[in-house]
Design an enzyme around this catalytic site. Sequence first.
Site, PDB file in Angstrom:
ATOM      1  N   HIS A 171       0.844  -1.194   0.000  1.00  0.00           N
ATOM      2  CA  HIS A 171       0.000   0.000   0.000  1.00  0.00           C
ATOM      3  C   HIS A 171       0.879   1.243   0.000  1.00  0.00           C
ATOM      4  O   HIS A 171       2.093   1.162   0.159  1.00  0.00           O
ATOM      5  CB  HIS A 171      -0.969   0.010   1.186  1.00  0.00           C
ATOM      6  CG  HIS A 171      -0.316   0.028   2.537  1.00  0.00           C
ATOM      7  ND1 HIS A 171       0.407  -1.023   3.043  1.00  0.00           N
ATOM      8  CD2 HIS A 171      -0.298   0.988   3.509  1.00  0.00           C
ATOM      9  CE1 HIS A 171       0.848  -0.727   4.250  1.00  0.00           C
ATOM     10  NE2 HIS A 171       0.431   0.490   4.558  1.00  0.00           N
ATOM     11  N   HIS A 173       1.388   3.926   1.925  1.00  0.00           N
ATOM     12  CA  HIS A 173       1.975   4.596   3.088  1.00  0.00           C
ATOM     13  C   HIS A 173       3.498   4.598   3.009  1.00  0.00           C
ATOM     14  O   HIS A 173       4.111   3.593   2.643  1.00  0.00           O
ATOM     15  CB  HIS A 173       1.519   3.926   4.385  1.00  0.00           C
ATOM     16  CG  HIS A 173       0.097   4.206   4.727  1.00  0.00           C
ATOM     17  ND1 HIS A 173      -0.579   3.534   5.733  1.00  0.00           N
ATOM     18  CD2 HIS A 173      -0.804   5.093   4.211  1.00  0.00           C
ATOM     19  CE1 HIS A 173      -1.821   3.995   5.801  1.00  0.00           C
ATOM     20  NE2 HIS A 173      -1.972   4.935   4.904  1.00  0.00           N
ATOM     21  N   ASP A 175       5.942   4.326   5.061  1.00  0.00           N
ATOM     22  CA  ASP A 175       6.750   3.323   5.742  1.00  0.00           C
ATOM     23  C   ASP A 175       6.687   1.955   5.054  1.00  0.00           C
ATOM     24  O   ASP A 175       7.272   0.984   5.548  1.00  0.00           O
ATOM     25  CB  ASP A 175       6.341   3.196   7.221  1.00  0.00           C
ATOM     26  CG  ASP A 175       4.871   2.863   7.411  1.00  0.00           C
ATOM     27  OD1 ASP A 175       4.034   3.444   6.709  1.00  0.00           O
ATOM     28  OD2 ASP A 175       4.563   2.031   8.285  1.00  0.00           O
TER      29      ASP A 175
END
Length: 383
Positions: A171, A173, A175
């Site tokens: 995904h 994000h 991180d």
Amino acid sequence: RAPAQLGWAGARGARSRGSSIGMWWILRYGLLLGGGFLTFCYFASTLARVGVDDPCPSFPAVLRLMYGLFGTRITHLVLGHFTHTKPGQPQPPQLGGTTQQTVGEDRTGSSLRVGVLPVLGEIFGGNYAYVVFDKYDPERRCVAVDGADPEVVLRYINEKALKLTHVLTTHWHWDHSGGNRKLQAAWPEALVVGGREEGWRVPCARTLVEHGDSLSVGTLEIKCHALRGHTRGSICYDVRVSGAPSKSPALFTGDALFIGGCGALFEGSAAVMYTQLGRLFGALPPDTLLFAGHEYATMLLMQAVQREPANAEARRKFAWAQRLRAERLPTVPSRLADELSYNGWAREAAKKGDFGLFCQLCGLDQETAEKAGSKMAARAKDE
């Protein structure tokens, strides 16, 4: 002399007034630009919205703004500067002192190998990046999953004499996707893969996938499973060696599914997550190995024990996780079917159980969750 002194004082006063006016305009335009940027972050935020993504949690305006800010390139550059391992320098200590591991045949039942790489220190609660390869592939091809600290991933690839062909991103994000650009720069021919619904947010994504898609990397077979909820385009990757009688494919879930829990329901509806999580468990064999995106096992299993004090399996798994963490070992992988014993999200979704309880676990208030559960039960009865 007096007129000259007055002239000099007048000039100094004029300069002072000019400086004050200049500072006023800088402050004024700074506030306008700053306010405009924060407004953009607020409306660019993809957090779920009540009335659009029902049933879903209600998020305060400050969190919506911060979530939008988290998705900006400026934030990514700042986070990368402070958290990425620098070339030629040792990797900083990781959460709980977690050490790298390579999962081998004793767990996968085949020549599939998974490098488990703790990354990004403690800032996001202990991330994992992965490098996946077939031990017997003569071309030594590999894929990286969520290579958020690119230097750590590249070092592992070099140590194992591997060739990076794909970067799988669960995904958008930071991180999880924050290493894509540097991995792409180091291996220009490698394909960055991301979910089609959020492909525009995944750095360097050239291959966009959706539920049911498949990829081949040498002898590796990769199947894509959509699991919308944590983000709108979250993809779980099921990896196995083609032709091998493996009972234990590797499943990389990012933040969609953890040992003992699920990721926060940020961008989707609890109903969609409930359906897709149940579908995921129905599609995979019980011995599938779960590789989650964070080291959250002890925290989530402790919560499971608190919710269900009489659950012997939850207590056993919690003790198991505590023992591994005391030895500075990762808790991944874990057997997927075991989640049905103590993971409330997984159990309710896989067994088509109490949707109201599922909603509460996803962060909805009790009244909203109970109404959603009643609607789901009535719909199921009609069907």
